[in-house]
Design an enzyme around this catalytic site. Structure first.
Site, short mmCIF file in Angstrom:
data_model
loop_
_atom_site.label_atom_id
_atom_site.label_comp_id
_atom_site.label_asym_id
_atom_site.label_seq_id
_atom_site.Cartn_x
_atom_site.Cartn_y
_atom_site.Cartn_z
N ARG A 225 69.18 16.36 49.33
CA ARG A 225 67.96 15.73 48.83
C ARG A 225 68.33 14.58 47.89
NH1 ARG A 225 65.54 17.39 52.57
NH2 ARG A 225 63.73 18.77 52.60
N HIS A 273 66.98 9.80 56.88
CA HIS A 273 66.62 11.23 56.89
C HIS A 273 66.61 11.78 58.33
CE1 HIS A 273 64.41 14.54 54.45
NE2 HIS A 273 65.08 15.08 55.45
P1 NAP Z 1 69.76 27.58 51.50
O1 NAP Z 1 70.20 28.49 52.60
O2 NAP Z 1 68.63 28.00 50.63
O3 NAP Z 1 71.07 27.30 50.59
C1 NAP Z 1 70.99 26.64 49.36
C2 NAP Z 1 72.36 26.72 48.69
O4 NAP Z 1 72.29 25.98 47.46
C3 NAP Z 1 72.76 28.15 48.33
O5 NAP Z 1 74.15 28.34 48.50
C4 NAP Z 1 72.42 28.23 46.84
O6 NAP Z 1 73.19 29.15 46.10
C5 NAP Z 1 72.76 26.82 46.40
N1 NAP Z 1 72.09 26.49 45.14
C6 NAP Z 1 70.76 26.45 44.88
N2 NAP Z 1 70.55 26.16 43.58
C7 NAP Z 1 71.77 26.00 43.02
C8 NAP Z 1 72.23 25.69 41.70
N3 NAP Z 1 71.37 25.50 40.70
N4 NAP Z 1 73.55 25.63 41.48
C9 NAP Z 1 74.44 25.86 42.49
N5 NAP Z 1 74.08 26.14 43.77
C10 NAP Z 1 72.76 26.21 44.02
O7 NAP Z 1 69.38 26.15 52.06
P2 NAP Z 1 69.85 25.45 53.44
O8 NAP Z 1 69.07 25.97 54.56
O9 NAP Z 1 71.33 25.51 53.51
O10 NAP Z 1 69.35 23.95 53.18
C11 NAP Z 1 69.85 23.20 52.06
C12 NAP Z 1 69.03 21.93 51.90
O11 NAP Z 1 69.34 21.01 52.95
C13 NAP Z 1 67.52 22.10 52.04
O12 NAP Z 1 66.95 22.61 50.84
C14 NAP Z 1 67.08 20.68 52.31
O13 NAP Z 1 66.85 20.03 51.08
C15 NAP Z 1 68.29 20.04 52.99
N6 NAP Z 1 68.02 19.68 54.42
C16 NAP Z 1 68.14 18.38 54.79
C17 NAP Z 1 67.92 17.99 56.11
C18 NAP Z 1 68.11 16.56 56.57
O14 NAP Z 1 67.80 16.21 57.71
N7 NAP Z 1 68.64 15.68 55.73
C19 NAP Z 1 67.56 18.95 57.07
C20 NAP Z 1 67.43 20.29 56.65
C21 NAP Z 1 67.68 20.63 55.31
P3 NAP Z 1 73.14 30.74 46.41
O15 NAP Z 1 73.94 30.91 47.69
O16 NAP Z 1 73.79 31.36 45.25
O17 NAP Z 1 71.68 31.10 46.58
#
Ligand code: NAP
Length: 310
Positions: A225, A273
């Site tokens: 993000r 994006h």
């Molecule tokens: P997810 O499964 O919820 O994983 C989030 C990760 O971030 C987890 O490992 C979490 O830690 C870590 N995290 C959250 N807050 C943190 C903090 N304060 N300090 C350290 N680590 C932290 O999410 P995901 O499915 O992998 O997706 C991640 C992000 O990718 C989405 O939220 C979205 O913004 C982005 N995205 C972008 C696109 C694009 O096309 N550009 C597409 C899809 C998604 P824990 O493991 O300890 O919970």
């Protein structure tokens, strides 16, 4: 009893999702009525895109759950009118798309492809790139997407460090966690990939201080993000050479303003994006499974922790 499911997203999404959703709900043996329009008091589930017209959930008095079409939930977690469970999108197709995008951009920088793609100028450039095993990569955010990317990069030979909020073990990956683990994870990051969600705690994770903790000339790849990076600090780090290149897919304001300095900066690659998107067939199967679970009284998959914001 027929389950009433409202599809609440931008109107162009309906033609893409209608058939896959109907098939997945039928395959899950659900007696359903799926539409883009219902009296709110009739709706059991909302399949939801946060940019849809539905922003006030108060009239949805019999709602059982909101099933998000997107992985990112930052535009809905703070909605105080939403009091039922919120599930985010974890979709195999979306995950694979992200891994392909991240691996592609990592290899571009690792192999120095730009020198040959842009340098068709008669100069015989003979520098060999190092092997992946000599190029440490760090991934901030080791959830669904980060872990899949980590596995793929590790398979190619990159030494991968991952950083998450809570402590965890991931096979073949050096894991760090929490505020104290960040500077250690950054110290070796010749290529840094951001796959954190947008929450109050992750804003400006990359700022003047943390950018200075990375190896000189490091590359940043951000499909997470826009809010994860302090834009001015990144531009200053690019200008000084502390950061060698930034490939950015996400921005604080999208579409990125035509006048934004990222467009013209030689050290920045802007992509609009497009790193990955929810794939209708696989995503519909996840949504149908959650409706089935809701009707069977089983726990929903991929529930959002509203207090943490992801
Ligand atoms: P997810 O499964 O919820 O994983 C989030 C990760 O971030 C987890 O490992 C979490 O830690 C870590 N995290 C959250 N807050 C943190 C903090 N304060 N300090 C350290 N680590 C932290 O999410 P995901 O499915 O992998 O997706 C991640 C992000 O990718 C989405 O939220 C979205 O913004 C982005 N995205 C972008 C696109 C694009 O096309 N550009 C597409 C899809 C998604 P824990 O493991 O300890 O919970």
């Amino acid at each position: 009893m027929t389950v009433k499911i409202l599809f609440a997203a931008k109107s162009d999404r309906w033609s893409t999702y209608k058939a896959p959703l109907e098939k997945a709900l039928t395959d899950a043996n659900i007696d359903f009525d799926l539409r883009t329009d219902f009296a709110p008091s009739e709706v059991d589930y909302i399949i939801y895109a946060p940019n849809s017209d539905v922003q006030d959930f108060t009239p949805y008095t019999r709602l059982k759950a909101v099933l998000n079409l997107w992985a990112g939930v930052e535009n809905v977690t703070g909605n105080t009118t939403l009091t039922v469970p919120l599930a985010r999108m974890v979709d195999h197709g979306l995950t694979r798309g992200m891994t392909e995008w991240v691996v592609g951009h990592t290899l571009r920088h690792h192999l120095g492809m730009d020198a040959h793609i842009n340098g068709q100028d008669g100069i015989w450039r003979t520098e060999f790139p190092p092997l992946a095993q000599e190029r440490p990569v760090t991934i901030l955010g080791m959830g669904e997407l980060g872990q899949d990317c980590a596995r793929a990069l590790s398979t190619l030979g990159f030494p991968v460090t991952g950083w998450s909020r809570s402590a965890k073990t991931v096979d073949g990956i050096t894991m760090r966690h929490g505020p104290d683990g960040l500077s250690v994870a950054l110290a070796s990051a010749e290529i840094l990939i951001l796959l954190l969600p947008d929450t109050p705690a992750t804003q400006n994770t990359l700022n003047g201080t943390t950018l200075a903790q990375m190896p000189h000339g490091a590359v940043i790849i951000n499909p997470g993000r826009g809010s994860l990076i302090d834009d001015d600090a990144l531009l200053a780090a690019l200008d000084s050479g502390q950061i060698g290149h930034a490939t950015l897919d996400v921005f604080r304001l999208e579409p990125l303003n035509k006048d934004h300095p990222f467009w013209a900066h030689p050290g920045v690659t802007v992509t609009p994006h497009i790193a990955s998107e929810t794939r209708p067939i696989t995503a519909s199967q996840v949504i149908a499974e959650n409706v089935r679970r809701g009707e069977a009284g089983e726990p929903f998959l991929h529930l959002v922790d509203r207090a943490q914001g992801y």
